[in-house]
Design an enzyme around this catalytic site. Sequence first.
Site, mmCIF file in Angstrom:
data_model
loop_
_atom_site.group_PDB
_atom_site.id
_atom_site.type_symbol
_atom_site.label_atom_id
_atom_site.label_comp_id
_atom_site.label_asym_id
_atom_site.label_seq_id
_atom_site.Cartn_x
_atom_site.Cartn_y
_atom_site.Cartn_z
ATOM 1 N N HIS A 1 0.863 -1.186 0.000
ATOM 2 C CA HIS A 1 0.000 0.000 0.000
ATOM 3 C C HIS A 1 0.891 1.224 0.000
ATOM 4 C CE1 HIS A 1 -3.042 2.904 1.370
ATOM 5 N NE2 HIS A 1 -3.929 2.035 0.922
ATOM 6 N N ASP B 1 -7.982 -5.005 -0.026
ATOM 7 C CA ASP B 1 -8.472 -5.712 -1.205
ATOM 8 C C ASP B 1 -8.126 -7.196 -1.215
ATOM 9 O OD1 ASP B 1 -9.791 -3.658 -2.424
ATOM 10 O OD2 ASP B 1 -7.956 -2.845 -3.281
#
Length: 435
Positions: free
Chosen positions: A313, A369
């Site tokens: 991320h 996700d």
Amino acid sequence: MAQTATSKQAGTAALSFNGKAANLPVLSGSLGPACVDVRKLQNELGLFTFDPSYGSTASCESSITYIDGDEGVLLHRGYPIEQLAEHSSFLEVAYLLLNGELPSTAALENFTNGITRHTMLHEQIRRFWDGFRRDAHPMAMLCSVVGAMSAFYPDSIDIHDERQREISAYRLIAKMPTITAWAYKYNVGQPFMYPRNDLSYAENFLYMFHAVPAEDYKPNPVLTKAMERIFILHADHEQNASTSTVRLSGSTGANPFACIAAGIASLWGPAHGGANEAVLKMLSEIGHKDNIPDFIKQVKDKESNVKLMGFGHRVYKNYDPRAKIIREAAHSVFNVTGTNPLLDIALELERIALSDEYFVSRKLYPNVDFYSGLIYEAMGFPTSMFTVLFALARTAGWIAQWQEMLLDKEQKIARPRQIFTGHATRAYVPVDKRK
Ligand code: ACO
């Protein structure tokens, strides 16, 4: 509506260039790193700052959401996401984002009633769907219909009127589930289901999405709870690309429906809202736990261009706190829907990656996700709907950020600068004289 907290000066930073010096204020908020205030740089040193993709730039003061990427912390108005996901409903979190405080019982009831009274779409909007191709991507439909709402609700587009801003916020949060469900129904050729105001926000959405007029449908309470949690986890995430798009569009004075449509367009990109779809594809391609070591080898091979999707991320250099919650939710969903062999592959992949030096040294942890696509699939959502679900939930955060921007006296039309690298002035050459 909540006001923006004001930062304090924590010191100055000296910068010199071409024999001139400037002392720039360093501002600090309540949490997070301090920022050099460069607004006077141009006047004092004749310089702008250069920061493509804004990786080192704070574009606003905000008191809505705080992320500590190193520690894996996500707070909305000071409340940890874990506590909100455990105890709150999505509408309570939406109220918190918009108003700055958790609501009293009466305020929550009032807010919930207000949202519930706006779930229907203007009947003319329904006719929009006749103009879309049957296979239109639901994000395309969402973007168009939300943008078009400004033509249907002209009584709520005066951005300077607090009451109108509030009604727009209600309309957007209330109608997103209806638009989302209808986009799906149109794709599959089933009749549109009208909202039912006796159901909760998440229940009503599942009803409009899955029910058909021919038979009764009762949303499963475990799946409803999981849906509610997923909405909470996606409600806001500070100044990401789509939120910044909403703020940038709003800085021109554009109406809220147009601004949220711009946010939806930005979210559509695979680098932002589309990664969970890629995770499912990756898990299917791996196919079996035995194939994981070979897959990991490919991920580590720079020549292969293979990435472990759902890992890493831009901000979190620790376990994404939303991923932990969604991982738990996945188990409860699979208890109802039956196990999915892809979940076993995901769990094993996660176990191996978290102990592998390649991922550990690069601080690559599962992001939200990694598990969300698996849950969506188990709950019967087609992959084309994944990003739409994200947009539905993020609408609450977008509106809160848009309002905060409008109330912030420091904000005016956003206008980045550039380093120009093209031709300097040159004389026009008539076409017959060009080489
Ligand atoms: N798999 C394998 N290696 C990775 C991954 C990954 N998923 N992510 C980063 N790396 C490696 C990079 O190759 C790089 O290695 P190097 O130092 O040897 O060159 C190192 O880790 C740092 O990578 P960056 O690209 O600089 O990390 P950045 O923070 O810029 O990227 C991103 C973040 C884009 C999310 C990246 O981790 C990624 O592509 N992940 C997979 C896609 C994904 O899951 N996206 C969803 C994000 S969450 C969301 O948007 C809701």
